[in-house]
Design a protein around this motif. Structure first.
Motif, mmCIF file in Angstrom:
data_model
loop_
_atom_site.group_PDB
_atom_site.id
_atom_site.type_symbol
_atom_site.label_atom_id
_atom_site.label_comp_id
_atom_site.label_asym_id
_atom_site.label_seq_id
_atom_site.Cartn_x
_atom_site.Cartn_y
_atom_site.Cartn_z
ATOM 1 N N HIS A 84 -17.620 33.109 36.673
ATOM 2 C CA HIS A 84 -17.311 34.496 37.028
ATOM 3 C C HIS A 84 -17.477 34.714 38.522
ATOM 4 O O HIS A 84 -16.624 35.343 39.168
ATOM 5 N N LEU A 85 -18.557 34.191 39.098
ATOM 6 C CA LEU A 85 -18.783 34.358 40.535
ATOM 7 C C LEU A 85 -17.707 33.648 41.348
ATOM 8 O O LEU A 85 -17.237 34.178 42.364
ATOM 9 N N ALA A 86 -17.317 32.456 40.904
ATOM 10 C CA ALA A 86 -16.295 31.704 41.635
ATOM 11 C C ALA A 86 -14.973 32.461 41.677
ATOM 12 O O ALA A 86 -14.302 32.517 42.710
ATOM 13 N N ARG A 87 -14.602 33.084 40.553
ATOM 14 C CA ARG A 87 -13.343 33.831 40.521
ATOM 15 C C ARG A 87 -13.450 35.170 41.235
ATOM 16 O O ARG A 87 -12.531 35.588 41.950
ATOM 17 N N ALA A 88 -14.576 35.869 41.059
ATOM 18 C CA ALA A 88 -14.724 37.210 41.626
ATOM 19 C C ALA A 88 -14.802 37.177 43.142
ATOM 20 O O ALA A 88 -14.317 38.087 43.817
ATOM 21 N N TRP A 142 -21.265 24.368 49.196
ATOM 22 C CA TRP A 142 -22.590 24.920 48.904
ATOM 23 C C TRP A 142 -22.513 26.430 48.731
ATOM 24 O O TRP A 142 -23.178 27.189 49.433
ATOM 25 N N ASN A 143 -21.665 26.873 47.810
ATOM 26 C CA ASN A 143 -21.628 28.290 47.496
ATOM 27 C C ASN A 143 -22.420 28.540 46.219
ATOM 28 O O ASN A 143 -22.799 27.604 45.513
ATOM 29 N N ILE A 144 -22.669 29.806 45.912
ATOM 30 C CA ILE A 144 -23.561 30.157 44.816
ATOM 31 C C ILE A 144 -23.040 29.650 43.474
ATOM 32 O O ILE A 144 -23.811 29.224 42.601
ATOM 33 N N ALA A 145 -21.725 29.672 43.284
ATOM 34 C CA ALA A 145 -21.160 29.217 42.013
ATOM 35 C C ALA A 145 -21.395 27.724 41.815
ATOM 36 O O ALA A 145 -21.810 27.278 40.739
ATOM 37 N N ASP A 150 -12.562 22.403 44.539
ATOM 38 C CA ASP A 150 -12.184 21.258 43.713
ATOM 39 C C ASP A 150 -13.411 20.712 42.977
ATOM 40 O O ASP A 150 -13.311 20.283 41.821
ATOM 41 N N PHE A 151 -14.551 20.718 43.664
ATOM 42 C CA PHE A 151 -15.780 20.250 43.015
ATOM 43 C C PHE A 151 -16.114 21.114 41.801
ATOM 44 O O PHE A 151 -16.466 20.589 40.739
ATOM 45 N N GLY A 152 -15.994 22.425 41.957
ATOM 46 C CA GLY A 152 -16.307 23.324 40.857
ATOM 47 C C GLY A 152 -15.375 23.138 39.675
ATOM 48 O O GLY A 152 -15.802 23.198 38.519
ATOM 49 N N LYS A 153 -14.080 22.897 39.961
ATOM 50 C CA LYS A 153 -13.117 22.707 38.876
ATOM 51 C C LYS A 153 -13.463 21.488 38.026
ATOM 52 O O LYS A 153 -13.216 21.466 36.825
ATOM 53 N N ILE A 154 -14.019 20.463 38.682
ATOM 54 C CA ILE A 154 -14.353 19.240 37.962
ATOM 55 C C ILE A 154 -15.748 19.311 37.349
ATOM 56 O O ILE A 154 -15.964 18.955 36.192
ATOM 57 N N ALA A 155 -16.714 19.789 38.151
ATOM 58 C CA ALA A 155 -18.119 19.753 37.725
ATOM 59 C C ALA A 155 -18.440 20.787 36.650
ATOM 60 O O ALA A 155 -19.278 20.534 35.780
ATOM 61 N N PRO A 172 -16.697 22.093 33.934
ATOM 62 C CA PRO A 172 -16.517 21.670 32.540
ATOM 63 C C PRO A 172 -17.393 20.481 32.167
ATOM 64 O O PRO A 172 -17.822 20.361 31.016
ATOM 65 N N ILE A 173 -17.671 19.591 33.139
ATOM 66 C CA ILE A 173 -18.553 18.459 32.848
ATOM 67 C C ILE A 173 -19.955 18.956 32.515
ATOM 68 O O ILE A 173 -20.594 18.484 31.561
ATOM 69 N N ALA A 174 -20.444 19.934 33.287
ATOM 70 C CA ALA A 174 -21.778 20.481 33.037
ATOM 71 C C ALA A 174 -21.834 21.176 31.682
ATOM 72 O O ALA A 174 -22.830 21.064 30.952
ATOM 73 N N ASP A 175 -20.771 21.893 31.326
ATOM 74 C CA ASP A 175 -20.718 22.570 30.020
ATOM 75 C C ASP A 175 -20.839 21.567 28.877
ATOM 76 O O ASP A 175 -21.639 21.744 27.949
#
Length: 261
Positions: free
Chosen positions: A84-88, A33-36, A94-99, A101-104
């Motif tokens: 950008h927020l996730a990297r910065a 549950w982070n901002i990214a 792992d959820f962000g890596k999958i979700a 590109p799917i959202a895009d």
């Protein structure tokens, strides 16, 4: 202030180090549950909302299509910030890596298919863009064992052109603006094809290099195994240096015995 709550770092309350990035401990504790990730989930939730707004009242009400455009614009804007927020702030999960590109793909695919269903956008344009996106996604999985294909400037420009063109088609435009959106979409299609071919080239090169590196490593391991088999079983490292003094002492003893005789 960094603008990222403590919970975004996994609830550890770790303070960002200089440069606005979190320490290693915070990286390992990055919460789901982070901002990214929240922005990514908002983008996923906007997909069905966008479709419902676009098709409301038959899909040709300018007011409801304006609402649909707003939902689409918000989704595209969040796409610019979550990665950008996730990297910065080291909030990659792992959820962000999958979700992500799917959202895009989901928001853009929903827009293109919906516009084609309404008859506003030719199906061949939708087919070209979706085929490219699906093909590149499969291509990434094809080479992921060897390397990661980095996002290029052309790819980012392609995304911007696609988003701008699709957004213009969502709005009810007439006259010169309707003509303009057609040419913007043509630019997006050209960039889609060109960048797709470039990704294919990169994927082939990276896979060849990866396979070559694997073969070289396998050959090196085989050579080490053969060398180990050829080494005498009773030979020990350092046996040579140890034997030198002993043989010298034996020779001196023999010389002394002969002198006495």
């Amino acid at each position: 202030m960094t603008g990222v709550p403590a919970s975004a770092a996994g609830g550890s309350g770790a303070k960002p180090v200089r440069g606005g990035k979190l320490g290693t401990a915070a990286v390992n504790q990055a919460s789901l549950w982070n901002i990214a990730n929240i922005l990514t989930m908002v983008r996923l939730l906007l997909v069905p909302g966008f479709v419902l707004l676009l098709f409301h009242d038959g899909g040709y009400d300018p007011v409801w299509r304006s609402f649909a455009w707003a939902a689409f614009a918000i989704a595209m804007i969040t796409d610019l910030f979550d990665g950008h927020l996730a990297r910065a702030y080291n909030l990659v999960t792992d959820f962000g890596k999958i979700a992500d590109p799917i959202a895009d793909k989901a928001i853009m695919g929903a827009a293109l298919v919906s516009l084609s269903v309404l008859g506003d956008l030719p199906w061949w344009i939708t087919g070209v863009i979706l085929a490219r996106e699906l093909g590149i996604t499969l291509m990434r999985f094809w080479v992921i064992r060897h390397a990661v294909i980095p996002a290029s400037r052309g790819g980012k420009l392609k995304t911007l052109a696609q988003g701008t063109a699709a957004g213009m088609y969502v709005l009810v435009l007439t006259g010169p603006l309707a003509t303009l959106r057609f040419w913007v979409m043509m630019v997006a299609v050209v960039l889609t094809v060109v960048t797709g071919l470039d990704y294919v080239r990169q994927a082939v090169v990276l896979r060849r290099k990866g396979l070559a590196a694997e073969r070289a490593a396998a050959a090196e391991r085989a050579a080490e195994a053969v060398e180990a088999l050829q080494t005498p079983a009773g030979t020990a490292v350092g046996a040579g240096p140890a034997a030198g003094p002993a043989s010298g002492q034996a020779a001196e003893a023999r010389d002394a015995a002969e002198a006495e005789r």
